[in-house]
Design an enzyme around this catalytic site. Structure first.
Site, short mmCIF file in Angstrom:
data_model
loop_
_atom_site.label_atom_id
_atom_site.label_comp_id
_atom_site.label_asym_id
_atom_site.label_seq_id
_atom_site.Cartn_x
_atom_site.Cartn_y
_atom_site.Cartn_z
N GLY A 31 0.81 -1.21 0.00
CA GLY A 31 0.00 0.00 0.00
C GLY A 31 0.85 1.25 0.00
O GLY A 31 0.46 2.29 0.55
N ASN A 33 1.44 3.34 -2.24
CA ASN A 33 1.05 4.38 -3.19
C ASN A 33 0.15 5.46 -2.60
O ASN A 33 -0.16 6.44 -3.28
CB ASN A 33 0.34 3.75 -4.39
CG ASN A 33 -0.95 3.05 -3.98
OD1 ASN A 33 -0.91 1.99 -3.35
ND2 ASN A 33 -2.10 3.61 -4.32
N GLY A 35 -1.73 7.35 1.31
CA GLY A 35 -1.88 7.42 2.75
C GLY A 35 -0.57 7.28 3.50
O GLY A 35 0.48 7.76 3.07
N SER A 160 -3.53 -0.49 14.09
CA SER A 160 -4.36 0.70 14.17
C SER A 160 -4.76 0.94 15.62
O SER A 160 -5.02 0.00 16.38
CB SER A 160 -5.62 0.53 13.33
OG SER A 160 -6.54 1.59 13.55
N TYR A 185 -13.53 -3.54 10.81
CA TYR A 185 -12.22 -2.97 10.46
C TYR A 185 -11.28 -3.04 11.67
O TYR A 185 -10.14 -3.50 11.54
CB TYR A 185 -12.37 -1.52 10.01
CG TYR A 185 -11.02 -0.83 9.88
CD1 TYR A 185 -10.20 -1.09 8.79
CD2 TYR A 185 -10.56 0.05 10.86
CE1 TYR A 185 -8.95 -0.49 8.68
CE2 TYR A 185 -9.32 0.66 10.75
CZ TYR A 185 -8.52 0.39 9.66
OH TYR A 185 -7.29 0.97 9.55
#
Length: 325
Positions: A31, A33, A35, A160, A185
């Site tokens: 990931g 690319n 954030g 997270s 999530y």
């Protein structure tokens, strides 16, 4: 007659804006690319390392690599196609990297859905659990030979803060009985963090040279993130509206700091603390420079971690536990 102790050079304090060089190393950021993953990639590129962005979207990966080259002249950055929601595609990733060793992988990519309905991957797994946890579980298995070929590689799992208040339902990992997107999530990220902790236990037991490090970015908002066009553009309205939040939260550039430290800092590998520690922002775990912190109490439960590991092995058909030393 008194003796003078030998002079030693203490490790310098960690400085997020003055990173150590890593010119001979290779890092993969899933990931990378967008954030937080984008900023992890940008900051690691500034060390001189070769940084590979794992992305399922070639156009976005291309935009991100160009943005990094604009910010970091001479950056050795490239992309590889990576779709964590497609388990059958992950075995090919190790070969596509085109390297004989991998010094670190940052398991950062993730899917976050805000609204129903429940969605599944092509393999039939709930989308967030299947991507955020199972995809990284399987990918790590395929990358392990490259990681083991490096002198002291690291698997950095980015969790997270949303996982802190969650608990896994081991009888409903796929959220079939009770699907609530935000909770699902948080649980998918908690599963990912359990994986990082359990991977570390198994690597140490196997005498592996690979270390597993768990981090989380705290509270990282787009509205507090500096622009990196075309990857991210922050307007004046967003800056003004986010001003109150800046007292307790931060941008995704700062959210990248714990993962970057986990990749680069020799202190992260201290065996006396590695088993019971993770890395997080300094101020209430939400903002600030990265620090070592104790594992959350529920995250340190070895029974839950072991049961999740066995379930993940059955669901993916791969076994990360078969680690070479």
């Amino acid at each position: 007659m008194s003796s003078t102790p030998p002079f030693t050079h203490p490790s310098p304090p960690w400085n997020v804006r003055c990173l150590p060089g890593a010119g001979d190393r290779v890092f993969l950021v899933t990931g990378g690319n967008a954030g937080i993953g984008y900023f992890v990639s940008e900051q690691l590129s500034a060390t001189g390392a070769t940084v590979v962005l794992g992305s399922r979207n070639p156009a976005r990966a291309g935009a991100a690599t160009e943005a990094i080259r604009t910010r970091v002249p001479g950056a050795r950055v490239r992309a590889v196609r990576l779709d964590l929601a497609d388990l059958s595609s992950l075995e090919a990733v190790a070969g596509a990297l085109g390297v004989d060793r991998l010094d670190a992988v940052v398991l950062n990519a993730g899917v976050a859905l805000d609204d129903p309905p429940r969605r599944e991957t092509g393999d039939g797994h709930e989308l967030m659990f299947g991507t955020n946890h199972l995809g990284h579980f399987a990918l790590t298995s395929w990358l392990m030979p490259l990681l083991s070929a490096a002198p002291a590689a690291r698997v950095v799992t980015t969790g997270s803060f949303a996982a802190k208040s969650e608990r896994l339902d081991l009888d409903d990992l796929q959220s079939r009985a009770d699907y609530r997107p935000k909770r699902t999530y948080g649980r998918s990220k908690l599963a990912q963090m359990y994986f990082g902790v359990e991977l570390g236990r198994r690597l140490r037991a196997a005498g592996s040279t690979v270390a597993s490090v768990v981090v989380h970015p705290g509270g990282a908002l787009d509205s507090l993130t500096p622009s990196r066009p075309p990857v991210h553009v922050r307007g004046a309205g967003a800056r003004l509206g986010a001003a109150p939040a800046a007292l307790v939260l931060q941008g995704k550039d700062a959210g990248a700091w714990p993962a970057v430290r986990a990749v680069l800092d020799p202190a992260v590998l201290d065996p006396s603390v590695r088993e019971s520690a993770m890395w997080e922002p300094r101020v209430f775990g939400l903002r600030g420079e990265p620090r070592r912190a104790p594992l959350w109490h529920h995250l340190a439960d070895p029974v839950v971690a072991a049961r999740l590991w066995e379930a993940s092995r059955a669901l993916t058909g791969v076994d990360v536990g078969a680690v070479p030393g």
